[in-house]
Design an enzyme around this catalytic site. Structure first.
Site, PDB file in Angstrom:
ATOM      1  N   HIS A 121       0.814  -1.125   0.025  1.00  0.00           N
ATOM      2  CA  HIS A 121       0.135  -0.142  -0.032  1.00  0.00           C
ATOM      3  C   HIS A 121       0.864   1.083   0.008  1.00  0.00           C
ATOM      4  CE1 HIS A 121      -4.029  -1.679   1.766  1.00  0.00           C
ATOM      5  NE2 HIS A 121      -3.255  -2.618   0.909  1.00  0.00           N
ATOM      6  N   GLU A 171       0.809   4.060   1.647  1.00  0.00           N
ATOM      7  CA  GLU A 171       1.336   4.310   3.150  1.00  0.00           C
ATOM      8  C   GLU A 171       2.349   3.376   3.331  1.00  0.00           C
ATOM      9  OE1 GLU A 171      -3.374   4.721   3.184  1.00  0.00           O
ATOM     10  OE2 GLU A 171      -1.768   3.693   2.057  1.00  0.00           O
ATOM     11  N   CYS A 194      -6.712   2.315   5.148  1.00  0.00           N
ATOM     12  CA  CYS A 194      -7.484   1.014   5.521  1.00  0.00           C
ATOM     13  C   CYS A 194      -7.143   0.789   7.141  1.00  0.00           C
ATOM     14  CB  CYS A 194      -6.979  -0.093   4.771  1.00  0.00           C
ATOM     15  SG  CYS A 194      -5.390  -0.762   4.758  1.00  0.00           S
ATOM     16  N   CYS A 240      -3.068   0.224   7.338  1.00  0.00           N
ATOM     17  CA  CYS A 240      -2.028   1.440   7.225  1.00  0.00           C
ATOM     18  C   CYS A 240      -2.542   2.393   8.380  1.00  0.00           C
ATOM     19  CB  CYS A 240      -2.415   2.276   5.878  1.00  0.00           C
ATOM     20  SG  CYS A 240      -1.999   1.263   4.405  1.00  0.00           S
TER      21      CYS A 240
END
Length: 163
Positions: free
Chosen positions: A53, A55, A83, A86
């Site tokens: 991801h 992040e 999410c 993260c």
């Protein structure tokens, strides 16, 4: 243009890199002392990893740059609400703040589904700002998923399943 908009524009540039790879266009930057110290964009399909991801990739780079896993004094600018994974990483990194472009009603954990970042009970809270360049961030995601649905439909039709 505000400082928040300036950094969100850079996060959008990162999201466009993901888009070019046919990844969900999510991008982020991490800022410390008025300077971008890390960038990240979604690479889950490219890397074949749940962990890729935007992040998480940016947090890893920022920690390496600062030589510490603690990212106190840092702010993340991200095009889509984090999410649960993260949001947890933001808490664990001790990030001061996160600035979010678009909210994620299906998986967001900074206020949509729940708010891990400002929840009582954890040993750290991350200050949250929402809606910075929201229209631009949302439009990029909407366009991407529209194209993805159209591409899937064309593939189905080409395979003879559209009859």
């Amino acid at each position: 243009m505000t400082e928040q908009e300036k950094y969100m524009k850079e996060a959008i540039r990162q999201a466009k890199k993901a888009y070019a790879l046919e990844e969900a266009p999510i991008g982020c930057v991490i800022v410390a002392d008025g300077k971008i110290i890390a960038r990240g964009y979604n690479r889950r399909n490219t890397d074949k990893s749940t962990l890729s991801h935007a992040e998480l990739l940016a947090i890893r780079k920022a920690a390496k740059k600062l030589g510490d896993w603690r990212l106190e004094g840092c702010t993340m600018y991200v095009t889509l609400e984090p999410c649960q994974m993260c949001a947890g990483a933001l808490l664990q990194s001790r990030m001061d703040a996160v600035v979010i472009g678009s909210m994620n009603k299906k998986a967001g954990c900074a206020g949509s589904v729940l708010n891990l970042l400002e929840m009582d009970g954890f040993n750290h809270k991350v200050a949250v700002t929402r809606g910075v360049l929201e229209e631009e961030c949302s439009a990029l995601l909407t366009e991407f998923f529209k194209e993805l649905r159209e591409r899937k439909k064309r593939l189905k039709e080409a395979a003879g399943e559209g009859r």
